[in-house]
Design a protein around this motif. Structure first.
Motif, PDB file in Angstrom:
ATOM      1  N   LYS A 186     -19.582  58.373  81.298  1.00  0.00           N
ATOM      2  CA  LYS A 186     -19.048  57.247  80.536  1.00  0.00           C
ATOM      3  C   LYS A 186     -17.546  57.442  80.395  1.00  0.00           C
ATOM      4  O   LYS A 186     -17.065  58.532  80.113  1.00  0.00           O
ATOM      5  CB  LYS A 186     -19.688  57.171  79.154  1.00  0.00           C
ATOM      6  CG  LYS A 186     -21.194  56.938  79.154  1.00  0.00           C
ATOM      7  CD  LYS A 186     -21.542  55.544  79.588  1.00  0.00           C
ATOM      8  CE  LYS A 186     -23.011  55.217  79.277  1.00  0.00           C
ATOM      9  NZ  LYS A 186     -23.974  56.183  79.829  1.00  0.00           N
ATOM     10  N   ILE A 187     -16.799  56.368  80.581  1.00  0.00           N
ATOM     11  CA  ILE A 187     -15.355  56.415  80.444  1.00  0.00           C
ATOM     12  C   ILE A 187     -14.894  55.288  79.530  1.00  0.00           C
ATOM     13  O   ILE A 187     -15.599  54.288  79.344  1.00  0.00           O
ATOM     14  CB  ILE A 187     -14.646  56.301  81.813  1.00  0.00           C
ATOM     15  CG1 ILE A 187     -15.049  54.995  82.519  1.00  0.00           C
ATOM     16  CG2 ILE A 187     -14.952  57.501  82.688  1.00  0.00           C
ATOM     17  CD1 ILE A 187     -14.346  54.768  83.849  1.00  0.00           C
ATOM     18  N   ASP A 188     -13.715  55.453  78.916  1.00  0.00           N
ATOM     19  CA  ASP A 188     -13.069  54.385  78.154  1.00  0.00           C
ATOM     20  C   ASP A 188     -12.217  53.599  79.135  1.00  0.00           C
ATOM     21  O   ASP A 188     -11.206  54.107  79.639  1.00  0.00           O
ATOM     22  CB  ASP A 188     -12.201  54.964  77.038  1.00  0.00           C
ATOM     23  CG  ASP A 188     -13.016  55.548  75.908  1.00  0.00           C
ATOM     24  OD1 ASP A 188     -14.123  55.039  75.650  1.00  0.00           O
ATOM     25  OD2 ASP A 188     -12.550  56.517  75.282  1.00  0.00           O
ATOM     26  N   TYR A 189     -12.606  52.354  79.393  1.00  0.00           N
ATOM     27  CA  TYR A 189     -11.950  51.578  80.444  1.00  0.00           C
ATOM     28  C   TYR A 189     -11.400  50.287  79.880  1.00  0.00           C
ATOM     29  O   TYR A 189     -12.085  49.552  79.167  1.00  0.00           O
ATOM     30  CB  TYR A 189     -12.954  51.271  81.560  1.00  0.00           C
ATOM     31  CG  TYR A 189     -12.299  50.924  82.885  1.00  0.00           C
ATOM     32  CD1 TYR A 189     -11.982  51.912  83.800  1.00  0.00           C
ATOM     33  CD2 TYR A 189     -11.977  49.610  83.208  1.00  0.00           C
ATOM     34  CE1 TYR A 189     -11.369  51.610  85.011  1.00  0.00           C
ATOM     35  CE2 TYR A 189     -11.367  49.292  84.410  1.00  0.00           C
ATOM     36  CZ  TYR A 189     -11.073  50.297  85.311  1.00  0.00           C
ATOM     37  OH  TYR A 189     -10.459  49.995  86.498  1.00  0.00           O
ATOM     38  N   GLY A 190     -10.144  50.016  80.214  1.00  0.00           N
ATOM     39  CA  GLY A 190      -9.509  48.770  79.804  1.00  0.00           C
ATOM     40  C   GLY A 190      -9.508  47.780  80.949  1.00  0.00           C
ATOM     41  O   GLY A 190     -10.503  47.609  81.637  1.00  0.00           O
ATOM     42  N   LEU A 191      -8.382  47.133  81.171  1.00  0.00           N
ATOM     43  CA  LEU A 191      -8.246  46.206  82.286  1.00  0.00           C
ATOM     44  C   LEU A 191      -7.508  46.932  83.409  1.00  0.00           C
ATOM     45  O   LEU A 191      -6.283  46.919  83.483  1.00  0.00           O
ATOM     46  CB  LEU A 191      -7.499  44.937  81.853  1.00  0.00           C
ATOM     47  CG  LEU A 191      -8.028  44.227  80.612  1.00  0.00           C
ATOM     48  CD1 LEU A 191      -7.257  42.926  80.363  1.00  0.00           C
ATOM     49  CD2 LEU A 191      -9.524  43.956  80.705  1.00  0.00           C
ATOM     50  N   GLY A 192      -8.264  47.641  84.226  1.00  0.00           N
ATOM     51  CA  GLY A 192      -7.676  48.424  85.300  1.00  0.00           C
ATOM     52  C   GLY A 192      -7.042  49.719  84.850  1.00  0.00           C
ATOM     53  O   GLY A 192      -6.279  50.327  85.603  1.00  0.00           O
TER      54      GLY A 192
END
Length: 395
Positions: free
Chosen positions: A314-320
């Protein structure tokens, strides 16, 4: 393909294609220690990595280094200015291009993709999936990877070799992804999928009237002042570069060179060629508000949990963008990625004061146990030590 960054408890965890490395927390200070960085990079090579190159910036100082070989057959040394396939780091460039269109009012983040591409994502699905969901991987659309390379399901390289010079169209790959069982749009955690970014490439072309490659080159790469970064269209890399070796967890033994490969299978999702110094320059410009506005950057930094393609990390992902928090060192933003045989990681601290990028020319080096879990390897520990020295150590 990608390298996933995650955080766990009080340690920074860097998972390279499923191989977990833990970097102990340390107090972040300015400056770099050239000797220690050089030694740490050499340890990565001694641990079994054919070639590794890195660049670190901190406290007004800059360091570049390389260790090992660019070509196992000839012993040609790797250099820190060599061009490299950097995989899904491309996604930040594509996301920045989309955000520029949001700033111009040509795209709305929370508009359905059907508003722009009704025939690409048709029907009710296209009405429910927004542009934002494509950018942060919450669209529910699966990745097309196993459909394009079916032998990977059996841990075989046959389809990699068969498709070395095959040119995939974005529409062909998107159709593969859309045909697979999907999740509900907007559901969490999101699922990392290259299909999302190929759709965004078509969106970029629709609203700009030019190719996605041309737009990203003119308005992202050149705006950032990058001199050695390209989105290639052919199988060969122009300029000095290492050979890139794929091990597929021991299934390819000895590891095979895939540095010559048609990148159309990932397009604007992961086809970028760059240098470690250019990557630092790009993320520095992005976080400084020189590629998109501060308001756009704030949108890019709104994260959600996303499951990676690799072993359910699991990762913390934003917009790219990935968010990585290292206690005692700070919050870092960046991305990472792999292509066949090649890997890269780039992280910049939120205040822009510390940066690290590195590239490696061997991927999926860990053997798998009976359950399919990658086993620890000395390369893992060595890369972790380099990351800790680069991001957290005092000068």
């Amino acid at each position: 393909m990608k390298i996933s960054l995650v955080t766990r408890a009080s340690a920074a965890v860097l998972s390279v294609a499923g191989m977990v490395m833990v970097a102990p927390a340390a107090e972040a200070r300015s400056g770099v220690d050239d000797a220690k960085l050089t030694s740490a990079l050499e340890e990565v090579h001694r641990a079994g990595m054919p070639g590794v190159q890195g660049a670190v910036r901190a406290g007004g100082q800059a360091w570049r280094g390389a260790s090992g070989v660019a070509d196992l057959a000839t012993g040609r040394p790797v250099r820190p200015d060599m061009r490299h396939r950097v995989g899904s780091i491309t996604k930040t460039f594509t996301a920045a291009a989309i955000m520029q269109q949001v700033e111009k009012g040509r795209v709305r983040l929370d508009a359905p993709i059907s508003r722009y591409l009704p025939h690409v994502v048709p029907g009710e699905r296209g009405e429910k999936i927004t542009v934002r969901m494509l950018l942060n991987h919450t669209s529910g659309i699966p990745d097309y990877l196993l459909a394009a390379f079916p032998s990977l399901a059996d841990m075989s390289a046959k389809s990699l070799d068969d498709n070395r010079f095959r040119h995939f169209s974005p529409a062909e790959l998107i159709t593969m992804g859309l045909a697979l069982p999907a999740r509900k749009p907007g559901s969490l955690p999101g699922v990392y999928s290259n299909t999302n970014y190929l759709i965004l490439g078509l969106l970029l072309e629709k609203v700009t009237g030019t190719t996605a490659r041309a737009y990203i080159t003119d308005h992202v790469i050149r705006r950032a002042g990058l001199r050695h970064t390209t989105l290639p269209t052919g199988p060969r890399i122009k300029g000095p570069h290492p050979r890139m070796y794929e091990a597929m967890h021991g299934q390819i033994d000895p590891p095979r060179d895939y540095s010559v490969y048609d990148p159309s299978w990932v397009g604007v999702g992961a086809a970028l060629v760059s240098t470690v110094e250019d990557l630092n320059r790009f993320y520095g410009a992005l976080l400084d508000g020189r590629i998109v506005t501060r308001a756009s950057l704030a949108q890019m930094q709104r994260t959600v949990p996303v499951s990676t393609q690799v072993y359910e990390d699991k990762i913390d992902y934003g917009l790219g963008l990935h968010k990585v928090t290292i206690p005692g060192c700070g919050t870092f933003w960046g991305h990472n990625g792999t292509m066949w045989g090649a890997g890269a990681v780039s992280l910049t601290r939120a205040d822009g004061a510390r940066q690290m990028s590195y590239a490696i020319n061997l991927i999926r080096w860990n053997a798998l146990d009976a359950s399919g879990k990658p086993q620890p390897h000395p390369i893992d520990e060595a890369l972790s030590a380099f990351q800790q020295q680069a991001l957290c150590a005092t000068a």
